[in-house]
Structures are given as C-alpha cells and as structure tokens.
Design an enzyme around this catalytic site. Structure first.
Site, mmCIF file in Angstrom:
data_model
loop_
_atom_site.group_PDB
_atom_site.id
_atom_site.type_symbol
_atom_site.label_atom_id
_atom_site.label_comp_id
_atom_site.label_asym_id
_atom_site.label_seq_id
_atom_site.Cartn_x
_atom_site.Cartn_y
_atom_site.Cartn_z
ATOM 1 N N ASP A 27 21.414 -41.967 23.069
ATOM 2 C CA ASP A 27 20.895 -40.952 23.020
ATOM 3 C C ASP A 27 19.430 -41.491 23.885
ATOM 4 O OD1 ASP A 27 21.347 -39.637 21.972
ATOM 5 O OD2 ASP A 27 20.937 -40.507 19.235
ATOM 6 N N ASP B 94 24.064 -33.715 23.280
ATOM 7 C CA ASP B 94 23.377 -33.111 21.751
ATOM 8 C C ASP B 94 23.004 -31.711 22.241
ATOM 9 O OD1 ASP B 94 24.152 -35.084 20.583
ATOM 10 O OD2 ASP B 94 22.275 -36.212 20.539
#
Length: 160
Positions: free
Chosen positions: A115, A129
C-alpha cells in the site's frame, strides 16, 4: 454480444492489474518500508505492507483472507455470468477482478499487499484498492439500473 462483454471485462481487468503492479513496483523500488513522502498537503506516499484485507482487517489471517476473497469473487463471477445482458456489467466486474488479482499477486509474491497512498486519518491503500472500492460502487449502480426498459403502465397509469 456475450463475447464482447467478456472482452471488455478482460480489458478493464488487464488495465487495472498492469497499472496496479507498475505503481507498486515503483513504490517497492523507490520508497523504503515505513518511509513517508508528502506530495500534497493532504496526500503522502508511503510504503507499507498489509497482510489483511480492507483497512488491515484480518491481518495475518492467512486462510481466512483466502476464503473471504474466494467467496466474494465466486459470487461476483456468478452474478456476471448470469447477467451478461445487464448494461455496463463488464465495467465493475473488470474493476473488481483486476483489483483483486492485483492484490493476490502481491500476496503470492510477497506474503502481503503493498500500500502506498496515505490520506489523513485513513489507512494506506493502492490502485487495486481504489479499483475495488469504485468497482463496488459502480456494481451497485449497475444493479439498480432498469436497462432502459420502462415499466408497463395500465390505461389508468398504474404499473402492471
């Protein structure tokens, strides 16, 4: 017609996976794990590893994560296959599958998802995401659409 729907979903899936994996590769090679670089007043680039699902839920969950992802993707594919005639169904399907596959690639390769976008008071996230989040919203919109069909009305204006 059915082949075109599958092709469009496949194209969206491929675009999401390529963009997701390319951006994650840039982060893995350009930002140390735990490092944070501010790019705008409210947006930072970070490098974190997420072993859970959305927002780190079930971190380290291993088989739980696999079962949750497999169940969600199975339900999505079932809906897609049984609703190929639904207007724009290919778009959220491609977005959701592409995002899921992008994160699955990370889990297989690294044991965790990379991330890198950080907003204030929000967990870090990635392109996959974003695709999953917007894919869910688009899927809900597609499901609610009437496909251009107007309800049949009786002479007195009541729906039949």
């Amino acid at each position: 017609m059915r082949a075109a729907v599958w092709a469009r979903a496949g194209l969206v899936l491929a675009l999401v996976v390529v963009l997701d994996q390319a951006t994650k590769a840039l982060v893995r090679h350009g930002i140390e794990i735990g490092e944070e670089d501010s790019i705008l007043p409210a947006i930072s680039l970070v490098h974190v590893r997420n072993t859970g699902v959305a927002f780190g839920a079930f971190a380290g969950g291993g088989i739980i994560v696999v079962v949750l992802v497999a169940a969600a993707l199975s339900a999505l594919l079932y809906y897609f296959v049984t609703h190929l005639d639904k207007r724009l169904i290919w778009l959220p399907t491609g977005m959701l599958l592409g995002g899921s596959i992008g994160n699955i690639i990370d889990r297989i390769r690294d044991g965790a998802v990379t991330d890198f976008v950080k907003l204030p008071a929000w967990p870090a996230f990635n392109v996959a995401d974003m695709s999953i989040t917007f894919g869910v919203l688009v899927l809900l919109w597609v499901i609610e659409q009437q496909d251009g069909r107007e309800p049949a009305h009786a002479a007195d204006g009541r729906t039949r």
